[in-house]
Design a protein around this motif. Structure first.
Motif, PDB file in Angstrom:
ATOM      1  N   PHE A 141     -19.509  -5.997  19.249  1.00 27.69           N
ATOM      2  CA  PHE A 141     -20.664  -5.784  18.084  1.00 27.69           C
ATOM      3  C   PHE A 141     -20.487  -5.159  17.330  1.00 27.69           C
ATOM      4  CE2 PHE A 141     -24.933  -4.259  16.929  1.00 27.69           C
ATOM      5  CZ  PHE A 141     -25.862  -5.167  16.227  1.00 27.69           C
ATOM      6  N   TRP A 142     -20.389  -4.131  17.272  1.00 26.46           N
ATOM      7  CA  TRP A 142     -20.364  -3.201  16.159  1.00 26.46           C
ATOM      8  C   TRP A 142     -18.624  -3.599  15.592  1.00 26.46           C
ATOM      9  CZ3 TRP A 142     -17.476   2.364  16.400  1.00 26.46           C
ATOM     10  CH2 TRP A 142     -17.750   3.230  16.036  1.00 26.46           C
ATOM     11  N   THR A 143     -18.194  -3.826  15.193  1.00 22.56           N
ATOM     12  CA  THR A 143     -17.375  -4.198  14.696  1.00 22.56           C
ATOM     13  C   THR A 143     -17.457  -5.724  13.926  1.00 22.56           C
ATOM     14  OG1 THR A 143     -15.758  -5.732  16.088  1.00 22.56           O
ATOM     15  CG2 THR A 143     -15.109  -3.833  15.745  1.00 22.56           C
ATOM     16  N   ALA A 144     -18.022  -6.949  14.695  1.00 24.80           N
ATOM     17  CA  ALA A 144     -18.464  -7.791  13.785  1.00 24.80           C
ATOM     18  C   ALA A 144     -19.480  -7.929  13.229  1.00 24.80           C
ATOM     19  CB  ALA A 144     -18.642  -8.734  15.265  1.00 24.80           C
ATOM     20  N   ASP A 172     -18.780 -23.979  13.766  1.00 21.93           N
ATOM     21  CA  ASP A 172     -19.696 -23.469  12.375  1.00 21.93           C
ATOM     22  C   ASP A 172     -19.996 -22.398  12.135  1.00 21.93           C
ATOM     23  OD1 ASP A 172     -18.548 -26.159  11.632  1.00 21.93           O
ATOM     24  OD2 ASP A 172     -20.818 -26.816  11.560  1.00 21.93           O
ATOM     25  N   ALA A 173     -20.833 -21.704  13.410  1.00 21.83           N
ATOM     26  CA  ALA A 173     -21.219 -20.610  13.387  1.00 21.83           C
ATOM     27  C   ALA A 173     -20.955 -19.267  13.034  1.00 21.83           C
ATOM     28  CB  ALA A 173     -22.655 -20.123  14.117  1.00 21.83           C
ATOM     29  N   ILE A 174     -19.359 -19.606  13.652  1.00 22.25           N
ATOM     30  CA  ILE A 174     -18.395 -18.458  14.374  1.00 22.25           C
ATOM     31  C   ILE A 174     -17.744 -18.492  12.931  1.00 22.25           C
ATOM     32  CG2 ILE A 174     -19.455 -17.637  16.194  1.00 22.25           C
ATOM     33  CD1 ILE A 174     -16.982 -19.555  16.926  1.00 22.25           C
ATOM     34  N   ALA A 175     -17.163 -19.243  12.234  1.00 18.72           N
ATOM     35  CA  ALA A 175     -16.077 -19.711  11.443  1.00 18.72           C
ATOM     36  C   ALA A 175     -15.783 -18.865  10.279  1.00 18.72           C
ATOM     37  CB  ALA A 175     -16.074 -21.424  10.919  1.00 18.72           C
ATOM     38  N   PRO A 176     -17.340 -18.191   9.807  1.00 18.11           N
ATOM     39  CA  PRO A 176     -17.294 -16.991   8.830  1.00 18.11           C
ATOM     40  C   PRO A 176     -16.893 -15.947   9.197  1.00 18.11           C
ATOM     41  CG  PRO A 176     -18.872 -18.217   8.313  1.00 18.11           C
ATOM     42  CD  PRO A 176     -18.758 -18.489   9.785  1.00 18.11           C
TER      43      PRO A 176
END
Length: 277
Positions: free
Chosen positions: A56-59, A108-112
């Protein structure tokens, strides 16, 4: 050799604070100042959501990250990342991946996300070197953050204190050579009076296995209360700031394990809705 003025001029930018995550504001108010290019340790007893907190922190910082884990499966880690972005539970994500439309929306949600994942078990230095070389080849720079999950899963460190000490020295050299922030996870003992009498209080510095929390610039000690999902974090070592080796002073967040999210303990959780299943 650098004189004091040149050393300060050269290193001040490289040691700037990491981007602040609004959900972790209680931790910053408690005095934590995580910086670029440092070695940071997150230590806790088994089952205290160390991996979830690190993800969570790094994301949420949004910096280019290489995450090496021997502690999670590929599905667990990737589903947790999707959960962070969408606010959906791992169960919802697993169910949605069997539907073509929902699957594409999750992808698509995690692509960026600026994440590279590696799941070697154990974590090998040769593997880490190859991953870093590949990263530089692809992006012409080192990742801003390297996560090693966890210390005892590094090759040779399973039970050897000497190997763990050597690994921490290697990690320190790696941070200095690459300029990356190295986030390393480690265990605290589950034995002893404190672990039995006060399991939801963050372990003190002397409870971190091998005494290795003394080596990083910043060491955080974490504990999870499974009855209220209070997530308690103590700063047990900080080279340039407040710390409490006893871990009696700590801040409290609220953990949402099913969403791999954390936030202020008091307040309403509003997961970001991306997909309507």
């Amino acid at each position: 050799m650098l004189n004091a003025q040149r050393a300060l001029t050269r290193n001040v930018q490289g040691n700037a604070e990491l981007p602040r995550v609004p959900e972790l504001e209680p931790l910053y108010q408690h005095g934590a100042r995580p910086r670029r290019g440092e070695v940071i340790m997150v230590a806790g007893r088994s089952g205290t959501q160390k991996s979830g907190f690190a993800l969570f922190w790094t994301a949420m910082m949004g910096l280019p990250t290489l995450y090496m884990s021997a502690d999670m499966s590929g599905f667990t880690a990737s589903a947790r990342l999707a959960s962070i972005v969408t606010g959906h539970t791992t169960e919802q994500i697993e169910r949605g991946m069997s539907d073509a439309a929902a699957r594409q929306m999750y992808l698509d949600a995690i692509a960026p996300m600026k994440f590279q994942l590696c799941f070697d078990s154990p974590i090998r230095w040769t593997g880490l070197a190859q991953e870093l070389d590949a990263y530089v080849e692809l992006w012409d720079s080192y990742p801003a953050i390297v996560v090693l999950d966890n210390l005892m899963d590094i090759e040779g460190c399973e039970s050897s204190y000497e190997a763990q000490m050597a690994a921490m020295a290697e990690v320190t050299d790696l941070a200095r050579e690459t300029g990356s922030t190295i986030l390393i996870l480690h265990h605290a003992t589950d034995k002893g009076w404190e672990a039995k009498s006060s399991p939801w209080t963050p372990p003190s510095r002397d409870q971190v296995k091998g005494g290795l929390s003394e080596k990083p610039e910043l060491s955080l000690s974490v504990a999870l209360d499974p009855t209220s999902y209070a997530y308690n974090i103590a700063i047990i070592k900080q080279r340039m700031g407040r710390s409490d080796p006893s871990a009696q002073q700590f801040c409290t967040l609220r953990a949402y394990p099913e969403h791999t999210r954390f936030g202020p303990y008091k307040g309403t959780f509003n997961p970001p809705g991306v997909i309507d299943l």
